[in-house]
Enzyme design. Structure first.
Site, short mmCIF file in Angstrom:
data_model
loop_
_atom_site.label_atom_id
_atom_site.label_comp_id
_atom_site.label_asym_id
_atom_site.label_seq_id
_atom_site.Cartn_x
_atom_site.Cartn_y
_atom_site.Cartn_z
N GLY A 1 81.98 5.13 -51.63
CA GLY A 1 82.14 6.20 -52.62
C GLY A 1 83.44 6.95 -52.47
CB CYS B 1 89.25 22.52 -33.35
SG CYS B 1 90.48 21.85 -32.23
CB CYS C 1 74.17 9.63 -49.51
SG CYS C 1 74.78 7.98 -49.83
CG ASP D 1 78.60 5.24 -44.15
OD1 ASP D 1 78.96 5.09 -42.97
OD2 ASP D 1 77.95 4.38 -44.77
CD GLN E 1 75.39 7.05 -58.22
OE1 GLN E 1 75.91 6.53 -57.22
NE2 GLN E 1 74.75 8.21 -58.17
NE ARG E 2 77.43 6.21 -53.64
CZ ARG E 2 76.46 5.31 -53.70
NH1 ARG E 2 75.85 5.04 -54.84
NH2 ARG E 2 76.07 4.66 -52.62
CB CYS F 1 93.60 18.54 -29.96
SG CYS F 1 92.69 19.88 -30.74
CG ASP G 1 83.06 -1.02 -46.11
OD1 ASP G 1 83.12 0.04 -46.77
OD2 ASP G 1 81.97 -1.56 -45.79
CB CYS H 1 89.45 21.11 -28.62
SG CYS H 1 89.25 19.49 -29.39
#
Lengths: 92, 272
Positions: B43, B174, B188, B131, B74-75, B248, B64, B245
């Site tokens: 998406g 952070c 989703c 995702d 649909q998206r 970093c 991917d 952190c």
């Protein structure tokens, strides 16, 4: 004071905006306690096992992390806006 | 192709860029000579790949491991009905090739993990269109250690979060030190997602990536942009570098070797 809830927190609470009966002079922590009282299901989602706000949830006052002030001890003033925001991960 | 000038076809194709002082022929050449790695061709990845290709970002990598499903269409606007069942990276590459022959596409049909995270190295910018939290923390950590900026975007039902993780600014940890425990935030497939939402968020990520490549404008560094499609509101929340952190801060890790990208993706003894 009014809390604004983001992402799944709004679903846990059943509403995106929740008003609590806490006024100026109280602390962010007081407002958080009042939020949990109004929406008990949020307590488990927001607090970790040791009862502190989970590392991945940001507590905001007027759009800025309260960590920059006095954390949950930060004193509220008239008109403050409070928010809780967690990360989301969707992308597909 | 350093030193080469734009040919007549390119002067025409990119004329609306070239005419602007902020891009110009130099900026367009810069885009054509630059590289972007898009993690996820779903998406968010679809509009990112679409606009980076159209803009003439000369080298685009796509990671991917999925195949196209009908429920994606649909998206996920770079895949078509005839692509159902094909690897998304192949469908993405075909889309780019059809749109813009100036762009080379490197496909990686794999899931990014600790063992292959080094494929990030060498790219000028990384776009996190993944995702899931483990990938997002892995991308943040790996890109930060390699000094590569990341355009980060994430969605949930009707909401989006976009920020730019630049080596000179705060990183994702952070803001969100660790991921929520798995299962805390529904995905989703369970909750659904408004089809146009990743379009809006992905387009903002592509905007940031192009700005980073052009070294133009003010990137979303130290700012998290929240988009609420239902209220049609944008909020910006500032965040700062955290000296504590683990990636970093003052005492950072020097490799991701010991980071477990599962559960809360925590780092070190202090992780809970």
């Amino acid at each position: 004071m009014q809390w604004k809830l983001f992402a799944d927190l709004a679903e846990v609470a059943g509403d995106r905006e929740i008003r609590v009966d806490v006024g100026p002079g109280a602390t962010v922590g007081d407002a958080l306690d009042a939020l949990f009282e109004a929406q008990p299901a949020l307590r488990d989602r927001v607090l970790n096992d040791s009862g502190a706000v989970a590392d991945h949830i940001n507590v905001l006052r007027n759009g800025e992390n309260v960590g920059a002030d006095d954390g949950l001890e930060t004193t509220l003033v008239e008109g403050d806006e409070l928010a809780l925001f967690p990360p989301v991960s969707g992308g597909r | 192709m350093s030193g080469l000038s734009l040919d007549a076809t390119q002067l025409d194709r990119y004329s609306r860029h070239i005419i602007m002082d902020e891009v110009g022929p130099e900026g367009q050449k810069r885009l054509l000579e630059s590289s972007a790695l898009v993690i996820g061709a779903g998406g968010l990845g679809a509009p990112v790949i679409q606009y980076l290709a159209a803009a003439g970002v000369g080298h685009i990598g796509v990671v991917d491991d999925d195949v196209v499903e009908r429920s994606n269409l649909q998206r996920q606007v770079i895949h078509g009905d005839a692509d159902v069942g094909r690897p998304k990276v192949d469908s993405a590459k075909d889309f780019v090739t059809t749109l813009n022959p100036d762009v080379d596409v490197d496909t990686h049909q794999t899931r990014l993990g600790r063992s292959n995270a080094d494929l990030i190295e060498g790219y000028d910018v990384v776009v996190d269109a993944s995702d899931n939290f483990p990938t997002r923390y892995l991308v943040n950590d790996t890109a930060r250690l390699a000094g590569i900026p990341v355009s980060h975007g994430a969605i949930y039902k009707f909401e989006g979060q976009v920020t730019t993780l630049h080596p000179d600014g705060p990183c994702y940890r952070c803001l969100f030190r660790e991921a929520p425990e798995p299962g805390t935030v529904p995905d989703c497939a369970t909750t659904g997602v408004l089809g146009v939402l990743p379009g809006t968020v992905g387009c903002i990520q592509a905007t940031e990536a192009v700005k980073l490549l052009l070294d133009a404008g003010d990137p979303l560094v130290g700012r998290m942009l929240f988009y609420d499609a239902m209220d049609m509101t944008f909020d910006t929340v500032p965040y700062a570098e955290d000296p504590d952190c683990p990636v970093c801060g003052d005492d950072p890790i020097d490799s991701i070797e010991d980071v477990e990208y599962a559960d809360s993706c925590g780092i070190g003894a202090g992780a809970d």
